[in-house]
Design a protein around this motif. Structure first.
Motif, PDB file in Angstrom:
ATOM      1  N   LYS A 203       0.842  -1.189   0.000  1.00  0.00           N
ATOM      2  CA  LYS A 203       0.000   0.000   0.000  1.00  0.00           C
ATOM      3  C   LYS A 203       0.886   1.250   0.000  1.00  0.00           C
ATOM      4  O   LYS A 203       2.052   1.208   0.375  1.00  0.00           O
ATOM      5  CB  LYS A 203      -0.919  -0.006   1.215  1.00  0.00           C
ATOM      6  N   GLU A 204       0.298   2.374  -0.402  1.00  0.00           N
ATOM      7  CA  GLU A 204       1.069   3.609  -0.516  1.00  0.00           C
ATOM      8  C   GLU A 204       1.740   3.993   0.799  1.00  0.00           C
ATOM      9  O   GLU A 204       2.901   4.403   0.813  1.00  0.00           O
ATOM     10  CB  GLU A 204       0.163   4.751  -0.981  1.00  0.00           C
ATOM     11  N   GLU A 205       1.039   3.833   1.909  1.00  0.00           N
ATOM     12  CA  GLU A 205       1.605   4.206   3.206  1.00  0.00           C
ATOM     13  C   GLU A 205       2.830   3.366   3.535  1.00  0.00           C
ATOM     14  O   GLU A 205       3.837   3.880   4.035  1.00  0.00           O
ATOM     15  CB  GLU A 205       0.544   4.047   4.296  1.00  0.00           C
ATOM     16  N   THR A 206       2.755   2.058   3.248  1.00  0.00           N
ATOM     17  CA  THR A 206       3.882   1.157   3.523  1.00  0.00           C
ATOM     18  C   THR A 206       5.073   1.499   2.638  1.00  0.00           C
ATOM     19  O   THR A 206       6.212   1.590   3.105  1.00  0.00           O
ATOM     20  CB  THR A 206       3.463  -0.300   3.297  1.00  0.00           C
ATOM     21  N   ARG A 208       5.702   4.319   1.106  1.00  0.00           N
ATOM     22  CA  ARG A 208       6.223   5.650   1.436  1.00  0.00           C
ATOM     23  C   ARG A 208       7.121   5.606   2.654  1.00  0.00           C
ATOM     24  O   ARG A 208       8.205   6.209   2.659  1.00  0.00           O
ATOM     25  CB  ARG A 208       5.057   6.608   1.669  1.00  0.00           C
ATOM     26  N   ARG A 209       6.696   4.917   3.678  1.00  0.00           N
ATOM     27  CA  ARG A 209       7.489   4.842   4.904  1.00  0.00           C
ATOM     28  C   ARG A 209       8.831   4.167   4.656  1.00  0.00           C
ATOM     29  O   ARG A 209       9.868   4.608   5.170  1.00  0.00           O
ATOM     30  CB  ARG A 209       6.693   4.084   5.969  1.00  0.00           C
ATOM     31  N   SER A 228       1.366   2.995  -6.075  1.00  0.00           N
ATOM     32  CA  SER A 228       1.764   3.201  -4.687  1.00  0.00           C
ATOM     33  C   SER A 228       2.880   4.238  -4.568  1.00  0.00           C
ATOM     34  O   SER A 228       3.201   4.672  -3.458  1.00  0.00           O
ATOM     35  CB  SER A 228       2.224   1.872  -4.068  1.00  0.00           C
ATOM     36  N   TRP A 231       2.761   9.285  -4.415  1.00  0.00           N
ATOM     37  CA  TRP A 231       3.096  10.312  -3.423  1.00  0.00           C
ATOM     38  C   TRP A 231       4.385  11.048  -3.787  1.00  0.00           C
ATOM     39  O   TRP A 231       4.605  12.183  -3.371  1.00  0.00           O
ATOM     40  CB  TRP A 231       3.239   9.674  -2.034  1.00  0.00           C
TER      41      TRP A 231
END
Length: 316
Positions: A203-206, A208-209, A228, A231
């Motif tokens: 996912k994008e959050e994963t 990105r982090r 993903s 961002w």
């Protein structure tokens, strides 16, 4: 991949001196930090060449393996050297135990401890690999690989939780839950250093982090069409993105300078090496996958074994 020459390690004495020199380049100290005098005689010689010393300051008994993953081991120095070499080069545990006549469960447990130690020390910034704040390259390629990894050797006694079949044909992108954990890989185009992180999903959050933690703030990230990474195209993001459209080919030349610089071929080529290494183990438990990937990263980023690498593998 990493080299581990053994031409000078043909006796127990040589192996012992090699391990002592590598693990304790500044001399031997007791667990409480007191230095061992050069003229002090051993306290216990029953396992020569491995000898125990008693600290004159605090009375602690110790040897060269105290405080490492080999503490209280009964293996000879030559066995330890060959196991470390096998782990570094990705030799399957079954092959090592068959060749050396060792107990499989104990060697596998030791391997997992060493891989955990390597994984915990990934961010110490040793020479020849990414420093603590990630890849310093101005241009980095990023991509994901999905690895079939279930719960190997774990009994499934619950009828509602049967073991999956060997070929995992789950639809959609792989996740940790459906036994296809994604491995996010990044490689710097300037240094050639690479880092790999096992993620729970893509996912994008994963993404990105992970990418933000392993690349420079002003880096240009080369990716495929995966959404993903959108961002990276935000005006508030310091990093930038250049994505290749694989429907047009494997690489693109958008500035018309004759060089097709928009691609992720480097990191995609590395996946072949990682898959070949993992394939030798005939399946890996997903809880230990990150450790096997960490060992691959260590081997990929170094040409030769060094004392610093041995110290990391031994949990020092």
């Amino acid at each position: 991949m990493i080299g581990f020459p053994v031409d000078e390690l043909l006796s127990e004495e040589e192996c012992y001196r090699y391990l002592k020199r590598s693990l304790h380049p500044e001399g031997l100290f007791c667990p409480n930090g007191h230095e061992l005098p050069d003229d002090q005689a051993p306290h216990d010689r029953r396992r020569t060449p491995i000898v125990d010393y008693r600290c004159r300051e605090c009375g602690a008994v110790f040897n060269i393996f105290t405080g490492t993953v080999w503490s209280k081991t009964h293996y000879d120095p030559s066995t330890i050297v060959m196991l470390l070499r096998g782990f570094a080069k990705g030799v399957p545990t079954k092959q090592l135990t068959d060749e050396m006549d060792l107990a499989y469960p104990s060697v596998l447990k030791r391997r997992h401890r060493i891989q955990e130690a390597v994984q915990q020390g990934q961010r110490v910034g040793l020479p020849g690999e990414a420093p603590k704040d990630g890849l310093p390259d101005p241009e980095v390629e990023a991509d994901e690989m999905y690895q079939n990894a279930g719960e190997k050797r774990k009994p499934h006694r619950n009828l509602d939780d049967p073991p999956r079949q060997r070929a995992n044909k789950a639809r959609g992108r792989g996740t940790y839950e459906n036994d296809r954990p994604p491995v996010l890989g990044m490689v710097g185009r300037e240094t050639g250093w690479a880092c790999f992180r096992v993620c729970v999903d893509t996912k994008e959050e994963t993404i990105r982090r992970t990418v933000a933690g392993e690349t420079a703030e002003e880096a240009c990230i080369f990716t495929d069409e995966n959404r993903s990474y959108l961002w990276l195209e935000s005006e508030k993001e310091s990093r930038s993105r250049r994505a290749v459209d694989h429907s047009r080919g494997w690489a693109e030349d958008r500035d018309e300078d004759g060089i097709r610089e928009i691609h992720v071929n480097t990191i995609e080529g590395i996946w072949t090496s990682l898959r070949n290494r993992l394939r030798r183990f005939r399946g890996v438990h997903k809880d230990h996958l990150s450790g096997y990937v960490a060992m691959f990263e260590l081997a990929f980023n170094h040409d030769q074994i060094t004392p610093a690498l041995l110290q990391r593998m031994c949990g020092m």
